[in-house]
Design a protein around this motif. Structure first.
Motif, PDB file in Angstrom:
ATOM      1  N   ARG A   1      44.592 -96.053 -83.277  1.00 48.93           N
ATOM      2  CA  ARG A   1      44.507 -94.704 -83.753  1.00 48.93           C
ATOM      3  C   ARG A   1      45.269 -94.373 -85.119  1.00 48.93           C
ATOM      4  NH1 ARG A   1      42.481 -90.583 -80.860  1.00 48.93           N
ATOM      5  NH2 ARG A   1      44.178 -89.084 -81.752  1.00 48.93           N
TER       6      ARG A   1
ATOM      7  N   THR B   1      33.147 -86.051 -80.103  1.00 51.09           N
ATOM      8  CA  THR B   1      34.554 -87.001 -80.110  1.00 51.09           C
ATOM      9  C   THR B   1      35.150 -86.778 -78.849  1.00 51.09           C
ATOM     10  OG1 THR B   1      35.779 -85.078 -81.149  1.00 51.09           O
ATOM     11  CG2 THR B   1      35.009 -86.628 -82.615  1.00 51.09           C
ATOM     12  N   LYS B   2      35.755 -87.838 -78.487  1.00 46.23           N
ATOM     13  CA  LYS B   2      36.569 -87.823 -77.040  1.00 46.23           C
ATOM     14  C   LYS B   2      37.869 -86.892 -76.989  1.00 46.23           C
ATOM     15  CE  LYS B   2      38.237 -90.988 -73.287  1.00 46.23           C
ATOM     16  NZ  LYS B   2      38.390 -92.086 -72.865  1.00 46.23           N
ATOM     17  N   HIS B   3      38.521 -86.828 -78.236  1.00 42.94           N
ATOM     18  CA  HIS B   3      39.773 -86.266 -78.303  1.00 42.94           C
ATOM     19  C   HIS B   3      39.414 -85.134 -79.472  1.00 42.94           C
ATOM     20  CE1 HIS B   3      41.542 -89.221 -76.147  1.00 42.94           C
ATOM     21  NE2 HIS B   3      41.111 -89.848 -76.812  1.00 42.94           N
TER      22      HIS B   3
ATOM     23  N   HIS C   1      37.498 -91.784 -81.105  1.00 46.04           N
ATOM     24  CA  HIS C   1      36.371 -92.319 -80.152  1.00 46.04           C
ATOM     25  C   HIS C   1      35.104 -91.198 -80.110  1.00 46.04           C
ATOM     26  CE1 HIS C   1      36.570 -94.273 -76.031  1.00 46.04           C
ATOM     27  NE2 HIS C   1      35.344 -93.679 -76.161  1.00 46.04           N
TER      28      HIS C   1
END
Length: 144
Positions: free
Chosen positions: A52, A88-90, A71
Motif C-alpha cells: 500500500r 474499494t475494500k478500504h 484493493h
C-alpha cells in the motif's frame, strides 16, 4: 547516451523524497510516473512492490510501476438495474491511486462496431481515450 543531448529528452525530476505528488514535480506535471533511471533523488521504485502507498515510501508517483493500487472488489450494484461494479475494500482519500484501466486499444470505428454487439449483450467496457482511439477491456482487461 544520445538522449541527454536532445532538448526534447525528458530529464525526470530532482524532487525531495515524498514531494512528487504535485505540479511542482516535472514528472507529475507532465502526467508521467517518476522513473528510477531519470529521477535519482526522489526515491522512485526503491520500496518493495505490491505494498500500500501509505507504507512510508519516499516517492509517491510510482504506483503503476510498483503495482501499488487499491484493493478492489467486484460486486453487483445495489442500484436497481445498474449491473455489476468495482468497489474499494478500504475508503479512499483524495488523490489516492485506484488502479490502471487496461485493455485492447482499438479505433473509434471498431469501438462503434463492438459497441453495437455489447449493447445487445447489455455489457460494455469501452473507454474513449481520444476521438480516434478507445480502450476495450472486455477481452484483455483487469478488475477495473
Amino acid at each position: 547516451g544520445w538522449g541527454c543531448k536532445s532538448r526534447n529528452f525528458f530529464r525526470g525530476c530532482a524532487c525531495k523524497a515524498g514531494q512528487c505528488r504535485s505540479n511542482s514535480c516535472p514528472c507529475f506535471a507532465a502526467k508521467r510516473e517518476c522513473d528510477p533511471d531519470l529521477c535519482r533523488a526522489c526515491g522512485a521504485c526503491t520500496e518493495p512492490p505490491n505494498q500500500r502507498a501509505d507504507t512510508g515510501q519516499r516517492c509517491r508517483n510510482d504506483s503503476i510501476s510498483m503495482r501499488r493500487h487499491a484493493h478492489l472488489l467486484r460486486a453487483e450494484s445495489t442500484v436497481k438495474d445498474a449491473g455489476w461494479g468495482v468497489y474499494t475494500k478500504h475508503a479512499l482519500k483524495k488523490g489516492d491511486f485506484v488502479h490502471e484501466y487496461v485493455g485492447e486499444m482499438i479505433s473509434q470505428e471498431e469501438a462503434e462496431r463492438r459497441g453495437i454487439i455489447y449493447d445487445k449483450m447489455n455489457m460494455s467496457y469501452l473507454f474513449n481515450l481520444t476521438s480516434d482511439f478507445v480502450v476495450d477491456a472486455s477481452r484483455k482487461g483487469n478488475k477495473t
